[in-house]
Design an enzyme around this catalytic site. Structure first.
Site, PDB file in Angstrom:
ATOM      1  N   LYS A 191      -8.738  45.528 -49.282  1.00 28.12           N
ATOM      2  CA  LYS A 191      -7.216  45.927 -48.419  1.00 28.12           C
ATOM      3  C   LYS A 191      -6.486  45.139 -48.021  1.00 28.12           C
ATOM      4  O   LYS A 191      -6.985  43.893 -47.411  1.00 28.12           O
ATOM      5  CB  LYS A 191      -7.419  47.059 -47.470  1.00 28.12           C
ATOM      6  CG  LYS A 191      -6.207  48.019 -47.129  1.00 28.12           C
ATOM      7  CD  LYS A 191      -6.786  49.025 -46.243  1.00 28.12           C
ATOM      8  CE  LYS A 191      -5.593  50.050 -45.631  1.00 28.12           C
ATOM      9  NZ  LYS A 191      -6.034  51.002 -45.049  1.00 28.12           N
ATOM     10  N   SER A 209      -4.569  55.446 -46.156  1.00 29.75           N
ATOM     11  CA  SER A 209      -3.629  54.237 -46.508  1.00 29.75           C
ATOM     12  C   SER A 209      -4.569  53.423 -47.641  1.00 29.75           C
ATOM     13  O   SER A 209      -3.804  52.541 -47.931  1.00 29.75           O
ATOM     14  CB  SER A 209      -3.458  53.630 -45.138  1.00 29.75           C
ATOM     15  OG  SER A 209      -4.591  52.957 -44.561  1.00 29.75           O
ATOM     16  N   SER A 232      -7.940  57.098 -43.309  1.00 33.61           N
ATOM     17  CA  SER A 232      -7.354  56.293 -44.485  1.00 33.61           C
ATOM     18  C   SER A 232      -8.654  55.712 -45.310  1.00 33.61           C
ATOM     19  O   SER A 232      -8.200  55.084 -46.407  1.00 33.61           O
ATOM     20  CB  SER A 232      -6.823  54.963 -43.729  1.00 33.61           C
ATOM     21  OG  SER A 232      -5.529  55.309 -42.866  1.00 33.61           O
TER      22      SER A 232
END
Length: 449
Positions: A81, A156, A180
């Site tokens: 990420k 996310s 997330s």
């Protein structure tokens, strides 16, 4: 999806076995995954950065090692990420307001993955500052669900979930402050595991992030892959996932912590399916007549707002006007909280104690993971703060409680709905019971193929 790649979509454990035995070259594995990225990511947009040449060079170096059979992630392509440093790449946090300078060193979490033999194939998309449960940003566009590109993958860590679901990476590393990891795993048919607070270090070497809400962990195609990744990231020797003891006392809690939320019929069926599967497995499954504290979501939100304000100060100082308008609103709210003393520790402490008492009656809790099916991709682009917050409060209310408590939780797929989209449930246990949680999740996995 059509591809000639042989290893794209293969489990991390299988790839490591093949590379470790010498049956497969790490470079062949990387090339197959790069081919998959080239084929699919123009539409899906899982990657912020694809490290094609660097990944090839790292695979070639790995191939020269004589200890591949001792590396638990030998040759495994991992997507990271874009809020975690990878040497030689910028860390943009989904925002035009952050620095474009490249990281000079790998984050400790990335170092642990590399030491285990993994290859970082790219950095994945995220909403600005990892704030939201979708993956769209003004700076970097819309990420789409590989099961149906018209739909959102959630967020996310949405880019990471898309990368694994579409076979563009075997594992994804991400963060979770209120779901997330678990939300995009649910929408993309994957395993998303949020360990208890303190099991895995916080990226950047911080003692905590967002006042204790944030943890880091994996998204994986299988429970065994997720368990292996957690062990590597935690810095401990990998242990196989064993069967859960029987009968476990499993409490079913479908009530939402968020008043605006109503559980969609599809998600209710997913819970009922999981209940039937667990009962058939010999477990004692009963309703959990528990009530979340009325102020639980506001308690969580105070940490969320204050943490976002601190991130803006740390990551976008002097570039406030380049933040998305809804982010600027949240930063202002967070700054006001910080000026009045910031989040108090008492509410989280009280909720943690109350949640621990729930597990006097149960070994594991079973809840929905999301309240609604995956929304249409792109619908959050350009929305203001309230226009973004209200759908989130309705659609994804089940994750935040366990970040505030610091308890481990896992999102597990339990089949498909009538539209052919994945559906999932959440399993929760007290800290220290991660292995039990993974064992029970693996039982559900075996039933659902």
């Amino acid at each position: 999806m059509h591809t000639s790649a042989r290893f794209a979509g293969t489990s991390a454990i299988r790839i490591a076995d093949l590379v470790g035995s010498g049956a497969v070259s790490p470079l062949d594995v990387v090339e197959d995954h790069l081919a998959r990225i080239s084929e699919l990511d123009g539409e899906l947009h899982a990657f912020q950065v694809v490290r094609a040449e660097r990944a090839r060079a790292e695979a070639a170096m790995l191939a020269r090692r004589f200890d591949l059979n001792h590396l638990p992630l030998a040759g495994v392509p991992v997507a990271v990420k874009d809020n975690i440093d990878v040497a030689g790449e910028p860390t943009r946090h989904g925002s035009a307001a952050t620095s474009s300078s490249v990281a000079t060193a790998d984050d400790e979490l990335v170092r642990r993955l590399r030491d285990a033999g993994a290859i970082v194939i790219g950095k994945t998309t995220m909403p600005e500052f990892a704030i939201w449960g979708f993956t769209e940003s003004a700076a970097y566009g819309v990420t789409r669900n590989p099961w149906d590109p018209a739909r959102s993958p959630g967020g996310s860590t949405g880019g990471g979930a898309v990368a694994v679901s579409a076979g563009m990476a075997a594992l994804a590393l991400g963060s979770d402050c209120g779901g997330s990891l678990r939300i995009p795993a649910a929408y993309c048919g994957l395993v998303g595991f949020k360990p208890a607070t303190g099991v895995i270090p916080i990226a950047g070497g911080a003692a905590q992030h967002w006042y204790g809400l944030t943890v880091f962990g994996p998204i994986a195609a299988t429970v065994a892959d997720a368990a292996l990744a957690v062990d590597v990231l935690a810095g401990r020797s990998p242990q196989p996932v064993g069967g859960a003891p029987r009968p476990l006392r499993i409490g079913v809690l479908v009530k939402s912590p968020s008043p605006p939320s109503t559980l969609h019929a599809v998600m209710r069926v997913a819970v009922q399916s999981a209940v039937a599967q667990l009962e058939a497995g010999g477990h004692a499954v009963t309703p959990a007549h528990k009530r979340y504290p009325a102020q639980l979501i506001p308690w969580w939100e105070r940490r969320w707002f204050a943490g976002i304000a601190e991130d803006a100060e740390r990551l976008a100082a002097g570039r406030f006007d380049q933040l998305e308008p809804r982010t600027r609103t949240m930063v202002r709210r967070g700054r006001l909280l910080l000026r009045t003393g910031g989040p108090r520790p008492g509410p989280a402490t009280r909720w943690r104690a109350k949640a621990a008492q729930w597990f006097d009656d149960f070994d594991v809790l079973l809840t929905p993971m999301v309240a609604t099916p995956a929304p249409q991709a792109g619908t959050m682009t350009g929305r203001g703060y309230l226009g973004t917050l209200l759908p989130a409060a309705k659609g994804i209310p089940y994750g935040q409680a366990w970040n505030l408590a610091g308890f481990p939780a896992i999102s597990m797929p339990v089949g498909l709905d009538e539209a052919g989209m994945p559906v999932a449930v959440q399993l929760v246990a007290p800290p220290g019971r991660e292995h039990l949680l993974l064992s029970l999740a693996q039982e559900l996995e075996q039933v659902n193929g």
